[in-house]
Design a protein around this motif. Sequence first.
Motif, short mmCIF file in Angstrom:
data_model
loop_
_atom_site.label_atom_id
_atom_site.label_comp_id
_atom_site.label_asym_id
_atom_site.label_seq_id
_atom_site.Cartn_x
_atom_site.Cartn_y
_atom_site.Cartn_z
N GLU A 1 0.75 -1.06 0.04
CA GLU A 1 -0.06 0.07 0.00
C GLU A 1 0.91 1.13 0.13
OE1 GLU A 1 0.09 -1.48 4.40
OE2 GLU A 1 0.40 -2.22 2.39
N GLN B 1 -1.62 -4.41 1.54
CA GLN B 1 -2.08 -4.59 0.42
C GLN B 1 -2.32 -6.14 -0.17
OE1 GLN B 1 -1.40 -5.80 -2.87
NE2 GLN B 1 -1.86 -4.21 -4.23
N THR C 1 6.11 3.83 -7.40
CA THR C 1 4.55 3.65 -6.84
C THR C 1 3.89 2.85 -8.15
OG1 THR C 1 4.03 5.91 -7.61
CG2 THR C 1 4.64 5.49 -5.24
N THR C 2 4.45 2.40 -9.18
CA THR C 2 3.75 1.72 -10.30
C THR C 2 4.90 0.74 -10.68
OG1 THR C 2 4.67 2.92 -12.04
CG2 THR C 2 2.76 3.67 -10.98
N CYS D 1 0.28 2.26 -6.15
CA CYS D 1 0.26 2.25 -4.80
C CYS D 1 -0.84 3.35 -4.04
CB CYS D 1 1.48 2.22 -4.06
SG CYS D 1 2.68 1.11 -4.68
N ALA D 2 -1.75 2.71 -3.28
CA ALA D 2 -2.63 3.72 -2.50
C ALA D 2 -2.09 4.67 -1.94
CB ALA D 2 -3.74 2.74 -1.97
N VAL D 3 -1.34 4.51 -1.04
CA VAL D 3 -0.76 5.48 0.10
C VAL D 3 0.34 6.07 -0.54
CG1 VAL D 3 0.62 5.81 2.42
CG2 VAL D 3 -1.47 3.81 2.01
N HIS E 1 -3.94 13.40 2.05
CA HIS E 1 -3.83 11.90 1.59
C HIS E 1 -3.73 11.90 -0.02
CE1 HIS E 1 -5.08 10.05 5.46
NE2 HIS E 1 -5.68 11.16 5.46
N GLU E 2 -4.43 12.65 -0.95
CA GLU E 2 -4.27 12.80 -2.16
C GLU E 2 -2.87 13.25 -2.43
OE1 GLU E 2 -6.38 14.59 -6.25
OE2 GLU E 2 -6.41 15.63 -4.07
N ALA F 1 -0.40 10.26 -1.98
CA ALA F 1 -0.46 9.20 -3.09
C ALA F 1 0.08 9.75 -4.43
CB ALA F 1 -1.91 8.76 -3.29
#
Length: 315
Positions: free
Chosen positions: A34, A126, A154-155, A176-178, A269-270, A273
């Motif tokens: 995550e 995750q 993150t990818t 990844c979400a976080v 949070h956005e 990410a």
Amino acid sequence: MTSAPPLLLRPDATGIDQAAALLARGALVAFPTETVYGLGADARNGEAVAAIYAAKGRPSFNPLIVHLPSTKAAQSYVQWSDTADRLAQAFWPGPLTLVLPLRKDHGLSGLVTAGLPTVALRVPAQPSAQRLLRAFAGPVAAPSANPSGRISPTTAQHVVAGLGETVAAVLDDGPCAVGLESTIIGLDGVPALLRAGGLPLEALEAALGAPLPHATTPVAITAPGQLASHYAPKAALRTNVTEAGPDELLLGFGPMAADLNLSARGDLHEAAANLFEMLHRLDAKGQPIAVAPIPDHGLGRAINDRLARAAAPRA
């Protein structure tokens, strides 16, 4: 080291089984959590762990985080404590790493701990990471799957671009979400924040019922993520900038004109990410990067930590 591009595995049963089999053979497998993508190896296999350091160009004094599927599995490697139990019950699985004293019979490679008497452990949330860890049924050492000191991935595409054929396979389960590495808490003595991350400090202090002292960058590294210069783009980076210079690209936050904006609505949070993905995109343009001010609370504290290390003087 492999001699071909990494396999891109789907996060289905077949892909999970392939990834687990590669880990069992001592190969490197990148996988999503995550937080960010990790570069995984069997934490009991010294040659496999050495391959992590070689692939990343990571200094051997910088220890690794060991990923496990459950609290019960984590307890078999360390001297557990009531404080660890409280934090694990509140935040595992999740973006929290606990640094605890090793058991004498731990069985981990000394390279994982960089010779320290402690080890950093995490139980990721995750789903694909959980399925892989359960299929492998062993401890997986996994720092971020990128060249040491550079922007975290993150990818799956970030992993392939950064590490290429040094990795046997990448388990691709999307972004990844976080988007920020885990928060690290030291529990070898008085609990202390060793690295801000994807779990806000305020939540940890609420669970503990007491403030957490902040550890500064130490003379000797005691946990992952403590290097002064880290997470850096190839281009120069400035922080807390309200207006970019004529040759700089601006990474914004909140309602403002910018080349890219972490969160136009000012959502931390956005922004967390988006941080590493947007740094990757701006760095590809080959120009210096200026970053707008980020509020220093909640996840903003971890974002500012990463940006400060990215902007630090480089060796």
